[in-house]
Design a protein around this motif. Sequence first.
Motif, PDB file in Angstrom:
ATOM      1  N   UNK A 163      -4.806  -9.191  -6.413  1.00 11.17           N
ATOM      2  CA  UNK A 163      -5.556 -10.427  -6.151  1.00 11.17           C
ATOM      3  C   UNK A 163      -6.996 -10.316  -6.642  1.00 11.17           C
ATOM      4  N   UNK A 164      -7.639  -9.179  -6.354  1.00 10.81           N
ATOM      5  CA  UNK A 164      -9.038  -9.000  -6.758  1.00 10.81           C
ATOM      6  C   UNK A 164      -9.193  -9.027  -8.274  1.00 10.81           C
ATOM      7  N   UNK A 165      -8.308  -8.347  -8.960  1.00 13.28           N
ATOM      8  CA  UNK A 165      -8.373  -8.289 -10.419  1.00 13.28           C
ATOM      9  C   UNK A 165      -8.107  -9.664 -11.023  1.00 13.28           C
ATOM     10  N   UNK A 166      -7.132 -10.362 -10.497  1.00 15.10           N
ATOM     11  CA  UNK A 166      -6.819 -11.694 -11.030  1.00 15.10           C
ATOM     12  C   UNK A 166      -8.001 -12.637 -10.845  1.00 15.10           C
ATOM     13  N   UNK A 167      -8.705 -12.509  -9.735  1.00 16.33           N
ATOM     14  CA  UNK A 167      -9.878 -13.337  -9.472  1.00 16.33           C
ATOM     15  C   UNK A 167     -10.997 -13.043 -10.470  1.00 16.33           C
ATOM     16  N   UNK A 168     -11.077 -11.833 -10.974  1.00 13.83           N
ATOM     17  CA  UNK A 168     -12.121 -11.462 -11.944  1.00 13.83           C
ATOM     18  C   UNK A 168     -12.042 -12.305 -13.209  1.00 13.83           C
ATOM     19  N   UNK A 181      -5.902  -6.715 -15.447  1.00 11.82           N
ATOM     20  CA  UNK A 181      -4.814  -7.635 -15.075  1.00 11.82           C
ATOM     21  C   UNK A 181      -3.468  -7.061 -15.510  1.00 11.82           C
ATOM     22  N   UNK A 182      -3.404  -6.566 -16.734  1.00 11.05           N
ATOM     23  CA  UNK A 182      -2.157  -6.009 -17.238  1.00 11.05           C
ATOM     24  C   UNK A 182      -1.745  -4.768 -16.441  1.00 11.05           C
ATOM     25  N   UNK A 183      -2.711  -3.900 -16.155  1.00  9.64           N
ATOM     26  CA  UNK A 183      -2.405  -2.663 -15.435  1.00  9.64           C
ATOM     27  C   UNK A 183      -1.908  -2.961 -14.024  1.00  9.64           C
ATOM     28  N   UNK A 184      -2.575  -3.852 -13.321  1.00 11.75           N
ATOM     29  CA  UNK A 184      -2.120  -4.150 -11.958  1.00 11.75           C
ATOM     30  C   UNK A 184      -0.777  -4.876 -11.973  1.00 11.75           C
ATOM     31  N   UNK A 185      -0.554  -5.753 -12.953  1.00  7.57           N
ATOM     32  CA  UNK A 185       0.740  -6.435 -13.043  1.00  7.57           C
ATOM     33  C   UNK A 185       1.859  -5.432 -13.296  1.00  7.57           C
ATOM     34  N   UNK A 186       1.615  -4.469 -14.180  1.00 10.28           N
ATOM     35  CA  UNK A 186       2.628  -3.446 -14.446  1.00 10.28           C
ATOM     36  C   UNK A 186       2.848  -2.561 -13.222  1.00 10.28           C
ATOM     37  N   UNK A 187       1.774  -2.258 -12.509  1.00 10.01           N
ATOM     38  CA  UNK A 187       1.912  -1.452 -11.291  1.00 10.01           C
ATOM     39  C   UNK A 187       2.759  -2.185 -10.258  1.00 10.01           C
ATOM     40  N   UNK A 230     -11.746 -15.354 -13.343  1.00 11.80           N
ATOM     41  CA  UNK A 230     -12.391 -16.641 -13.057  1.00 11.80           C
ATOM     42  C   UNK A 230     -13.904 -16.535 -12.941  1.00 11.80           C
ATOM     43  N   UNK A 231     -14.419 -15.319 -12.775  1.00  6.83           N
ATOM     44  CA  UNK A 231     -15.856 -15.118 -12.600  1.00  6.83           C
ATOM     45  C   UNK A 231     -16.584 -15.298 -13.931  1.00  6.83           C
ATOM     46  N   UNK A 232     -17.788 -15.889 -13.869  1.00  5.27           N
ATOM     47  CA  UNK A 232     -18.526 -16.132 -15.125  1.00  5.27           C
ATOM     48  C   UNK A 232     -18.920 -14.843 -15.829  1.00  5.27           C
ATOM     49  N   UNK A 233     -18.898 -14.801 -17.109  1.00  2.00           N
ATOM     50  CA  UNK A 233     -18.230 -15.794 -17.944  1.00  2.00           C
ATOM     51  C   UNK A 233     -16.723 -15.616 -17.830  1.00  2.00           C
ATOM     52  N   UNK A 234     -16.006 -16.713 -17.609  1.00  4.41           N
ATOM     53  CA  UNK A 234     -14.559 -16.601 -17.468  1.00  4.41           C
ATOM     54  C   UNK A 234     -13.936 -16.266 -18.826  1.00  4.41           C
ATOM     55  N   UNK A 235     -12.649 -16.039 -18.823  1.00  3.63           N
ATOM     56  CA  UNK A 235     -11.947 -15.594 -20.028  1.00  3.63           C
ATOM     57  C   UNK A 235     -12.128 -16.585 -21.181  1.00  3.63           C
ATOM     58  N   UNK A 236     -12.003 -17.876 -20.896  1.00  2.00           N
ATOM     59  CA  UNK A 236     -12.119 -18.875 -21.958  1.00  2.00           C
ATOM     60  C   UNK A 236     -13.521 -18.898 -22.563  1.00  2.00           C
ATOM     61  N   UNK A 237     -14.531 -18.852 -21.730  1.00  2.00           N
ATOM     62  CA  UNK A 237     -15.909 -18.853 -22.245  1.00  2.00           C
ATOM     63  C   UNK A 237     -16.217 -17.576 -23.023  1.00  2.00           C
ATOM     64  N   UNK A 238     -15.701 -16.458 -22.520  1.00  2.00           N
ATOM     65  CA  UNK A 238     -15.899 -15.195 -23.240  1.00  2.00           C
ATOM     66  C   UNK A 238     -15.285 -15.272 -24.631  1.00  2.00           C
TER      67      UNK A 238
END
Length: 113
Positions: A76-81, A50-56, A83-91
């Motif tokens: 878009x693809x990276x940002x969607x990742x 997410x950070x790398x694509x945002x900086x790009x 949300x995929x299980x386990x999402x960031x909060x659960x991780x």
Amino acid sequence: VQHHVAEMSMALEGARLVLYQSACRWEQADAVQRAVLAARAKYLATEAAVMVTAKAVQIVGGRSAHRTYPLERLFRDVRTATLMPPNVDRSMELIGKAALGVADEAILARHAG
């Protein structure tokens, strides 16, 4: 630009090292430890991406948001990742509980589904 590229490179390298470390520990780990290893690797890889694509996008500028540029799709693809299980909060919950010594089979079962 060099500063951004250096940050991008370091984030990816850190995520890669945790992924390799998790892979090395996998065979000797029990189910709960494996869940934590996987959560750590996924979290760091996802956050780095997410950070790398945002900086790009920041480096390239407004044209990177146009659908004709591959960077728009990557972002878009990276940002969607996230949300995929386990999402960031659960991780983070699983990693935090493990760090506090409260990770057990119940936690593993809750994060498996």
